[in-house]
Write an enzyme that holds these catalytic residues in place. Structure first.
Site, PDB file in Angstrom:
ATOM      1  N   LYS A 114      34.738   8.351 -35.653  1.00 47.08           N
ATOM      2  CA  LYS A 114      34.425   6.933 -35.445  1.00 47.08           C
ATOM      3  C   LYS A 114      33.772   6.739 -34.088  1.00 47.08           C
ATOM      4  O   LYS A 114      32.794   5.993 -33.951  1.00 47.08           O
ATOM      5  CB  LYS A 114      35.704   6.083 -35.557  1.00 47.08           C
TER       6      LYS A 114
ATOM      7  N   GLN B  76      44.645   3.078 -36.517  1.00 44.46           N
ATOM      8  CA  GLN B  76      44.560   4.228 -37.421  1.00 44.46           C
ATOM      9  C   GLN B  76      45.903   4.439 -38.126  1.00 44.46           C
ATOM     10  O   GLN B  76      46.954   4.447 -37.494  1.00 44.46           O
ATOM     11  CB  GLN B  76      44.170   5.474 -36.605  1.00 44.46           C
TER      12      GLN B  76
ATOM     13  N   ASP C 209      38.962  -3.391 -40.568  1.00 47.47           N
ATOM     14  CA  ASP C 209      39.495  -2.574 -41.668  1.00 47.47           C
ATOM     15  C   ASP C 209      39.665  -3.416 -42.941  1.00 47.47           C
ATOM     16  O   ASP C 209      39.877  -2.860 -44.024  1.00 47.47           O
ATOM     17  CB  ASP C 209      40.894  -2.066 -41.255  1.00 47.47           C
TER      18      ASP C 209
HETATM   19  N1  GUN Z   1      43.749   6.207 -42.448  1.00 45.95           N
HETATM   20  C1  GUN Z   1      43.188   6.663 -43.594  1.00 45.95           C
HETATM   21  N2  GUN Z   1      42.340   5.745 -44.082  1.00 45.95           N
HETATM   22  C2  GUN Z   1      42.355   4.693 -43.246  1.00 45.95           C
HETATM   23  C3  GUN Z   1      41.676   3.439 -43.223  1.00 45.95           C
HETATM   24  O1  GUN Z   1      40.881   3.093 -44.097  1.00 45.95           O
HETATM   25  N3  GUN Z   1      41.978   2.633 -42.190  1.00 45.95           N
HETATM   26  C4  GUN Z   1      42.853   2.981 -41.229  1.00 45.95           C
HETATM   27  N4  GUN Z   1      43.080   2.111 -40.261  1.00 45.95           N
HETATM   28  N5  GUN Z   1      43.491   4.126 -41.208  1.00 45.95           N
HETATM   29  C5  GUN Z   1      43.246   4.979 -42.231  1.00 45.95           C
END
Ligand code: GUN
Length: 282
Positions: free
Chosen positions: A53, A97, A120
């Site tokens: 990211k 996360q 998200d």
């Molecule tokens: N961990 C795995 N997939 C995701 C996601 O789409 N968003 C977040 N925040 N954590 C994750």
């Protein structure tokens, strides 16, 4: 028959170019889109995702600020950080996360995020708006799945779509998005009585269960669009999806590979949401 590959890397690359242009336009108005990622603990997969990211932000000119917090961080500390970021005018997107350590409740943490910064798309306000068909920040992986399905050129309207998996992150939202596109949607899960009967009827099959090679070719309708959301690490170190690519690609009309399918789209949609959240300030 051999399926056409839906190339997530290629589609994501094209989208990123457009996002870059939008970032440039914002910069002309003295707005630099900013994303904050909060990572609690040292889950190895999460560390990789967070690094990816950060790299995507850098490539697109988005400011990123990552908070790497020790595993012992309390829920209250995480929430206080979110409250600060909610007020920070330079931060347009906040992502926590997942998974979080057991002592931190993800529902409480997600609800602490200002819905206008919830890139998200997991806050109940955004989820609620999604279900009601209202404008919202859409969850990244499901949104990426819909874009990939559309890229095949098939008309989703009236098709039978089957979603395997009912998580809040993928299964539930992607089923709502398919419904919004006028598909007839069935959601299957661990208690579904005859899974194969359901999947064999699917014109569009989205699989998000986290079990390597769970869906075999003989469970797929010939010519179907198959979207494989799974990313599973095998004992031999290789990655595998939730769909058995070898047998499935002989039956499906279109299929996403793993890696190089849904994965690159997820991060791209996160960048898209961050820019969208920043643009709403204009
Ligand atoms: N961990 C795995 N997939 C995701 C996601 O789409 N968003 C977040 N925040 N954590 C994750």
């Amino acid at each position: 028959m051999s399926a056409d590959i839906i190339d997530g890397k290629e589609i994501a690359g094209e989208m990123r170019q457009k996002i870059k242009d939008r970032v440039m336009n914002l910069k002309k108005k003295n707005i630099v889109p900013g994303l904050s990622v909060i990572l609690v603990g040292d889950d190895p997969a999460s560390q990789v995702y967070v690094r990816n990211k950060e790299k995507a932000c850098k490539d697109l000119g988005i400011k990123s600020k990552t908070f790497r917090l020790p595993r012992e961080t309390s829920q209250a500390e995480v929430i206080n950080l979110i409250k600060d970021l909610n007020k920070d005018p330079e931060i347009h997107g906040i992502l926590v996360q997942l998974p979080l350590p057991d002592h931190v409740d993800p529902d409480v943490v997600i609800e602490a995020i200002d819905p206008s910064k919830d890139v998200d798309g997991l806050h109940p306000v955004n989820m609620g708006r999604l279900i009601r068909g209202q404008q919202c920040l859409m969850p990244c992986t499901p949104h990426g799945c819909i874009i990939m399905i559309k890229r095949t050129g098939i008309d989703i309207k009236g098709k039978k779509a089957v979603v395997v998996g009912r998580s809040n992150i993928v299964g539930k939202p992607v089923s709502i998005m398919l419904l919004q596109e006028n598909a007839t949607v069935t959601v299957c899960h661990s208690k579904t009585v005859d899974l194969e009967k359901e999947t064999r009827e699917a014109d569009i099959l989205v699989v998000a269960v986290g079990k390597p090679k769970f869906i075999k070719g003989d469970m797929i309708k010939p010519g179907a669009v198959v979207i494989d959301v799974g990313i599973n690490r095998l004992d031999n170190g290789k990655l595998a999806g939730d769909v058995d690519f070898e047998s499935a690609s002989k039956v499906a009309g279109w299929i996403t590979p793993v890696p190089g399918g849904v994965g690159p789209m997820t991060i791209t949609m996160l960048m898209h949401n961050t820019v969208e959240a920043a643009e709403r300030l204009c």
